[in-house]
Design an enzyme around this catalytic site. Structure first.
Site, PDB file in Angstrom:
ATOM      1  N   GLY A 121      90.770  84.817  64.876  1.00 41.43           N
ATOM      2  CA  GLY A 121      91.589  83.630  64.664  1.00 41.43           C
ATOM      3  C   GLY A 121      92.206  82.414  66.091  1.00 41.43           C
ATOM      4  O   GLY A 121      93.251  81.605  66.041  1.00 41.43           O
ATOM      5  N   LEU A 172      77.620  78.776  54.082  1.00 39.81           N
ATOM      6  CA  LEU A 172      78.600  78.379  52.601  1.00 39.81           C
ATOM      7  C   LEU A 172      76.976  78.043  51.947  1.00 39.81           C
ATOM      8  O   LEU A 172      76.548  78.074  52.183  1.00 39.81           O
ATOM      9  CB  LEU A 172      78.932  77.081  53.509  1.00 39.81           C
ATOM     10  CG  LEU A 172      80.621  76.844  53.892  1.00 39.81           C
ATOM     11  CD1 LEU A 172      81.045  75.666  54.639  1.00 39.81           C
ATOM     12  CD2 LEU A 172      81.537  78.042  53.253  1.00 39.81           C
ATOM     13  N   ASN A 203      82.432  72.191  61.217  1.00 35.53           N
ATOM     14  CA  ASN A 203      82.498  73.402  62.030  1.00 35.53           C
ATOM     15  C   ASN A 203      82.660  73.703  64.021  1.00 35.53           C
ATOM     16  O   ASN A 203      82.557  72.621  64.539  1.00 35.53           O
ATOM     17  CB  ASN A 203      80.912  74.799  62.164  1.00 35.53           C
ATOM     18  CG  ASN A 203      80.818  75.615  62.397  1.00 35.53           C
ATOM     19  OD1 ASN A 203      82.571  76.014  63.015  1.00 35.53           O
ATOM     20  ND2 ASN A 203      80.360  76.307  62.314  1.00 35.53           N
ATOM     21  N   HIS A 262      80.657  75.249  67.722  1.00 36.73           N
ATOM     22  CA  HIS A 262      79.780  76.465  68.185  1.00 36.73           C
ATOM     23  C   HIS A 262      80.031  76.331  69.812  1.00 36.73           C
ATOM     24  O   HIS A 262      80.026  74.998  70.221  1.00 36.73           O
ATOM     25  CB  HIS A 262      78.203  76.089  67.639  1.00 36.73           C
ATOM     26  CG  HIS A 262      76.982  77.403  67.849  1.00 36.73           C
ATOM     27  ND1 HIS A 262      77.297  78.208  66.993  1.00 36.73           N
ATOM     28  CD2 HIS A 262      76.624  76.614  68.576  1.00 36.73           C
ATOM     29  CE1 HIS A 262      76.337  78.678  67.628  1.00 36.73           C
ATOM     30  NE2 HIS A 262      76.366  78.203  69.342  1.00 36.73           N
TER      31      HIS A 262
END
Ligand code: GRF
Length: 226
Positions: free
Chosen positions: A23, A104, A118, A120
C-alpha cells in the site's frame, strides 16, 4: 430518501483505489489528498487480499474499504462483474490501480475505459507484462545491465502494462545498485508522478490521440473551455 443519499457530497474527483499489497502507492495518494495537493476524495479502497497491509492504511485513514477476492467467485467473469458493480456503486470517476496484482476483466475495463490508471516501476514497454511486478522488475533491469530505469503511469487497456502512457520519468541505474536501492530511487519518482497524473486527469488536461496522451498546458485547457 435514496435519491438524496446518492447525491455527490462534493464535486471532487472520486477515486476508487485497488490494492493487493503493502500500500505504499495508496499512501502516496492519501498523503496527496490530505495535504490538499490533490483535489480528490478516495471513495473506496478495494483489496484483492484480506491480509494486505494497504487495508490497514485505509482503516487508519477511515477510508471505505472492501475485500474482493477472485478465489471467492466460481468464475473470473463473476468476479469481474462484482468488482465493476462495486466501482459503479461508489460512482468512481477514476479507478487507480495501486500495486493491484489481479488482472482486470473485460467488463470492468470496458465500463471504465479511459478512466483506469496504473503505475509501473520501469520505463514501459521495457520490463512490463505478466510476471513483471515489484522486485522482479528491478532484478530484471539490473540483470539486463540497463543504465536507466524509471516509472510509468499509463491508462489501463485489456493487455497488461500496454496502455497509452501518461507520464514517465527516468532514474539512473548506478554501478553499485541492488534491487533495494534501485527500488527506492524509483519509488521516490512514483510518489510524485502518480498524484500528478491523477491531478492532470481531474483537471481535464489529458486527451488521447491514437496511443499518445496529450497533456494540455493549463492556459491551453482554459482557452478550450470557452
Ligand atoms: C510499485 O512497484 C508500483 O509501481 C506498483 O506496485 C508497487 C507498490 O506496491 N504498481 P504497493 O503500493 O506498496 O502495494
Amino acid at each position: 430518501m435514496l435519491a438524496e443519499a446518492v447525491l455527490p457530497l462534493s464535486n471532487k474527483l472520486r477515486l476508487a483505489v485497488l490494492v493487493s499489497g503493502g500500500g505504499s502507492t495508496l499512501q502516496n495518494i492519501i498523503d496527496a489528498v490530505e495535504s490538499g495537493a490533490l483535489q480528490a476524495e478516495i471513495t473506496l479502497v478495494v483489496s484483492s487480499r484480506r491480509d494486505a497491509l494497504a487495508l490497514e492504511r485505509a482503516k487508519r485513514h477511515a477510508l471505505p474499504h472492501i475485500v474482493l477476492r477472485p478465489r471467492d467467485y466460481s468464475a473470473a467473469s463473476s468476479f469481474d462483474h462484482a468488482l465493476c458493480a462495486a466501482l459503479e456503486v461508489v460512482r468512481a470517476d477514476l479507478v487507480v490501480l495501486a500495486g493491484y496484482l489481479t488482472a482486470l476483466g473485460s467488463e470492468t475495463v470496458s465500463a471504465f475505459s479511459g478512466r483506469i490508471m496504473n503505475i509501473h516501476p520501469s520505463l514501459l514497454p521495457a520490463f512490463g507484462g505478466h510476471g513483471y511486478y515489484g522486485r522482479h522488475v528491478h532484478a530484471a533491469v539490473l540483470h539486463h545491465g540497463c543504465k536507466v530505469s524509471g516509472a510509468t503511469v499509463m491508462f489501463v487497456t485489456p493487455e497488461v502494462d500496454a496502455g497509452p502512457i501518461i507520464l514517465q520519468e527516468a532514474v539512473p541505474v548506478l554501478d553499485d545498485d541492488t534491487v533495494e536501492t534501485l527500488a527506492k530511487r524509483v519509488a521516490e519518482v512514483e510518489k510524485r508522478l502518480y498524484p500528478l497524473a491523477i491531478k492532470l486527469y481531474g483537471a481535464g488536461r489529458l486527451s488521447l490521440k491514437g496511443r499518445r496522451v496529450h497533456i494540455a498546458e493549463e492556459a491551453e485547457h482554459e482557452a478550450s473551455a470557452y
